[in-house]
Design a protein around this motif. Structure first.
Motif, mmCIF file in Angstrom:
data_model
loop_
_atom_site.group_PDB
_atom_site.id
_atom_site.type_symbol
_atom_site.label_atom_id
_atom_site.label_comp_id
_atom_site.label_asym_id
_atom_site.label_seq_id
_atom_site.Cartn_x
_atom_site.Cartn_y
_atom_site.Cartn_z
ATOM 1 N N TYR A 332 0.342 -0.973 -0.047
ATOM 2 C CA TYR A 332 0.275 0.383 -0.225
ATOM 3 C C TYR A 332 1.211 1.330 0.038
ATOM 4 O O TYR A 332 1.782 1.331 1.220
ATOM 5 C CB TYR A 332 -1.008 -0.037 1.377
ATOM 6 N N ASP A 334 0.864 5.047 -1.754
ATOM 7 C CA ASP A 334 0.413 6.610 -1.804
ATOM 8 C C ASP A 334 0.536 7.717 -2.171
ATOM 9 O O ASP A 334 1.780 8.152 -0.880
ATOM 10 C CB ASP A 334 -1.875 6.677 -1.216
ATOM 11 N N SER A 335 -0.610 9.135 -2.382
ATOM 12 C CA SER A 335 0.488 10.340 -2.435
ATOM 13 C C SER A 335 1.638 10.114 -2.442
ATOM 14 O O SER A 335 2.974 11.131 -1.311
ATOM 15 C CB SER A 335 0.338 10.743 -1.148
ATOM 16 N N VAL A 348 3.658 7.981 0.630
ATOM 17 C CA VAL A 348 2.850 7.143 2.329
ATOM 18 C C VAL A 348 2.763 5.894 2.049
ATOM 19 O O VAL A 348 2.436 5.012 1.611
ATOM 20 C CB VAL A 348 1.852 7.896 2.621
ATOM 21 N N ARG A 350 1.473 2.127 4.085
ATOM 22 C CA ARG A 350 1.110 1.386 4.960
ATOM 23 C C ARG A 350 2.025 0.105 5.030
ATOM 24 O O ARG A 350 1.697 -1.188 3.892
ATOM 25 C CB ARG A 350 -0.298 1.492 4.832
ATOM 26 N N PHE A 355 0.950 4.679 9.213
ATOM 27 C CA PHE A 355 1.355 4.833 7.749
ATOM 28 C C PHE A 355 2.561 5.547 8.236
ATOM 29 O O PHE A 355 2.518 6.812 8.323
ATOM 30 C CB PHE A 355 0.008 5.616 7.810
ATOM 31 N N ARG A 376 -0.523 7.981 12.431
ATOM 32 C CA ARG A 376 -0.298 7.977 11.322
ATOM 33 C C ARG A 376 0.225 8.650 10.526
ATOM 34 O O ARG A 376 -0.196 10.597 10.661
ATOM 35 C CB ARG A 376 -2.076 7.684 10.623
ATOM 36 N N GLU A 378 0.887 11.087 6.908
ATOM 37 C CA GLU A 378 0.455 11.192 5.996
ATOM 38 C C GLU A 378 0.535 12.601 4.998
ATOM 39 O O GLU A 378 0.929 13.275 5.331
ATOM 40 C CB GLU A 378 -1.330 11.058 5.421
ATOM 41 N N ASN A 379 0.056 13.097 3.580
ATOM 42 C CA ASN A 379 0.431 13.791 2.438
ATOM 43 C C ASN A 379 1.609 14.489 2.734
ATOM 44 O O ASN A 379 1.595 15.457 3.299
ATOM 45 C CB ASN A 379 -1.329 14.416 3.122
#
Lengths: 430, 178
Positions: A332, A334-335, A348, A350, A355, A376, A378-379
């Motif tokens: 996983y 993303d971003s 990011v 997981r 995260f 977590r 993120e971004n």
């Protein structure tokens, strides 16, 4: 790199230590260069400024924090200044400052005029050569004390061949009560300004290349549409609707954006020319394609795709061709966020429901972990100089925006009230 | 509902009396006015049995949605395929929708918090779409079914355990027109 910058770079290197072989210069200046020790003695202030003790202190502390944050400069601790005779701008005893290991000495002077305006002037000296290097004057209203300090710090960066950083801003989503709106703040979290006022959900804001417009997604018409808000005119424009429209990124080159839309049924990546309004679909895959982000050259686009079964990071050419997978391990990711030097991708991952933000070096194919098992994270979004990143984390309970250096050092929250997330740092400053 | 309220009244009465008792033991006996509690007779109101059609006519959109005439379905972690145990719910939803062809419905796709904001919007949309496709396969006119994804921005419950996550990974069926 132009000639002027090369010369400046060389000057910095010569100043700091014996220059290594020339072909290493570009890399060395970004990472691992010894920081330049700077001394910042207390400002000389006039009587009116003495009476408003908080303003001189605000400018002094803001300037200090900026330079300390830079990773270019290292502040000579102020406790040490007591070991030498008090600073006298009229006759500077450079030998004393050399004994404190200072390379650069900044002499600041602050005046508050009869009509309540600030005049801040500073002079920069090189300690070893006992030489005046440059000076600047800033004037402005009282409430611009922080901005004046940021501008002064940026002047120092520019002098050392760096791009301005401290006047850069971060756009983000702030939530208080049921409202989730777009805000802009200084890079250090101060002076937040709200820019959207809908009671609906707003999310995933980002900057235009000229920093005058904000792209963001809003549910105000009961479906996630992409809007563009012009900060100066105050006008809002609908950019894309139908299905979900989000995760827009403005190209550093040319007036075009990439974004995710499911207007034709499935989440795909679209390119839109903001001058002509012409749109082009870049991905054609029944899987989820999302989170596009430009390379600094505007020639490539990193994005997330689930075409291999799980969300992974891919890169394609800006026409949608030549798609290649970047992340090979894990299930996983993303971003993606492309570093301003073009060499690194932050994203990011997981792993077992944690995260964390990782940095992938596109040249060496090495992956390093930027955040460590704390809530977590993120971004991620790079600072204009690529030495720092902003991200959101719920490590302290609610989501707040944090800054971290490219090597994982100096993690610090810059927001505290309500819940704040989805930071996007300006890609460049003027 | 009524039973529940009676229980609350009963419990609060018991608490009140026990508190009074303690007070009386410690403090000088000030006679407080005794509030007489009148027990309401539990009336057995016979509700007329309404047919499904009558209920549909009687209730507003808000009431129909609040009463969850159309039940929500849940999904597996990271997945948007319809679970076998959710097919009966979709069948029931489809049956009801087929009975009332004037109804228009919006399917909301939602995710638990264990995903990124961007990817979860797409995942939520895939979930809503899977639900719509399943309804269509049962004979429903897909044109009357709209979908929207909220990603992870509207969790149903705040918990951080698998049971809560399961509740949050869902598609909801909102009636938008009768």
């Amino acid at each position: 790199m132009n000639m002027r910058r090369t010369v400046l770079t060389l000057a910095v290197l010569l100043l700091a230590w014996n220059a290594p072989a020339q072909d290493e210069i570009t890399i060395r200046i970004k990472e691992g260069m010894p920081m330049i020790p700077v001394a910042l003695p207390a400002f000389q202030i006039n009587d009116a400024a003495v009476q408003k003790g908080n303003i001189p202190a605000t400018i002094y502390e803001t300037l200090w924090k900026d330079l300390e944050f830079s990773r270019i400069f290292k502040m000579v601790p102020r406790e040490h200044y007591a070991y030498i005779p008090a600073f006298n701008p009229g006759s500077i005893r450079f030998k004393d400052w050399a004994s404190l290991q200072a390379n650069i000495l900044i002499s600041g002077q602050l005046e508050i005029t009869a009509d309540d305006r600030l005049i801040f002037s500073f002079k920069v000296y090189e300690v070893a050569s006992e030489r005046f290097i440059f000076g600047r004057n800033f004037g402005g209203k009282k409430d611009l004390a922080r901005l004046i300090a940021h501008k002064a710090a940026d002047e120092l960066l520019k002098h050392f061949g760096e791009k301005p950083l401290f006047t850069s801003k971060i756009v983000y989503i702030s939530e208080s009560g049921n409202d989730r709106d777009v805000y802009i703040m200084d890079y250090d979290g101060h002076r937040p300004t709200r820019i959207t006022f809908s009671s609906a959900l707003d999310m995933l804001p980002s900057w235009s290349a000229d920093n005058e417009k904000i792209l963001y997604t809003s549910y105000r018409n009961l479906s996630p549409e992409l809007f563009m808000f012009n900060i100066y005119s105050g006008k809002t424009e609908l950019i894309s609707s139908g299905g979900s429209n989000y995760a827009a990124d403005w190209s550093p080159v040319g007036d075009r954006i990439v974004y995710t839309s499911s207007k034709h049924g499935n989440a795909e990546i679209y390119l839109k020319d903001m001058k002509t309004g012409q749109e082009k679909r870049l991905t054609f895959n029944p899987a989820i394609d999302t989170s596009p982000c430009w390379s600094p050259s505007g020639r490539e686009i990193a994005f997330t795709s689930q075409r291999g079964g799980t969300p992974q990071i891919y890169i394609m050419d800006s026409e949608g061709s030549n798609i290649r997978r970047i992340t090979m391990e894990g299930t996983y990711h993303d971003s993606p966020a492309w570093s301003p030097d073009g060499m690194r991708l932050a994203f990011v991952s997981r792993i077992e429901n944690r995260f964390d933000i990782y940095i992938y070096n596109l040249k060496s194919n090495e992956i390093s972990k930027l955040t460590e098992n704390a809530g977590r994270n993120e971004n991620p979004s790079w600072s204009p100089d690529g030495r720092h990143l902003a991200f959101s984390s719920n490590r302290g309970g609610r989501y707040q925006i944090y800054l971290v250096d490219y090597d994982g050092r100096n993690v610090q929250p810059i927001t505290a009230a309500g819940e704040n997330k989805m930071p996007k740092w300006q890609k460049s400053t003027k | 509902m009524k039973k529940w309220m009676l229980l609350v009244v009963a419990v609060s009465l018991v608490l009140m009396f026990s508190a009074c008792g303690k007070k009386a033991a410690q403090v000088a006996p000030v006679q407080e006015p005794v509030v007489e509690k009148v027990e309401e007779p539990v009336a057995q109101v016979e509700k007329p049995v309404l047919s499904e059609e009558e209920l549909f006519q009687q209730k507003s959109l808000e009431e129909l949605n609040r009463d969850q005439i159309l039940k929500r379905i849940n999904f597996d972690f990271d997945k948007y395929e319809i679970r076998d145990d959710m097919k009966a719910i979709l069948q029931a939803n489809a049956n009801w929708l087929l009975k009332f062809p004037s109804v228009e419905v919006l399917i909301e796709g939602h995710c638990d918090e264990r995903g990124t904001i961007e990817y979860n919007i797409a995942l939520g949309e895939k979930r809503a779409e899977a639900a719509r496709n399943y309804l269509a396969s049962l004979g429903l006119n897909a044109a009357k079914v709209k979908i929207i994804s909220y990603g992870k921005s509207k969790p149903l419950i705040p918990g951080v355990d698998e049971a809560s996550y399961f509740q949050n990974r869902r598609a909801e069926f909102v009636i938008t027109k009768k």
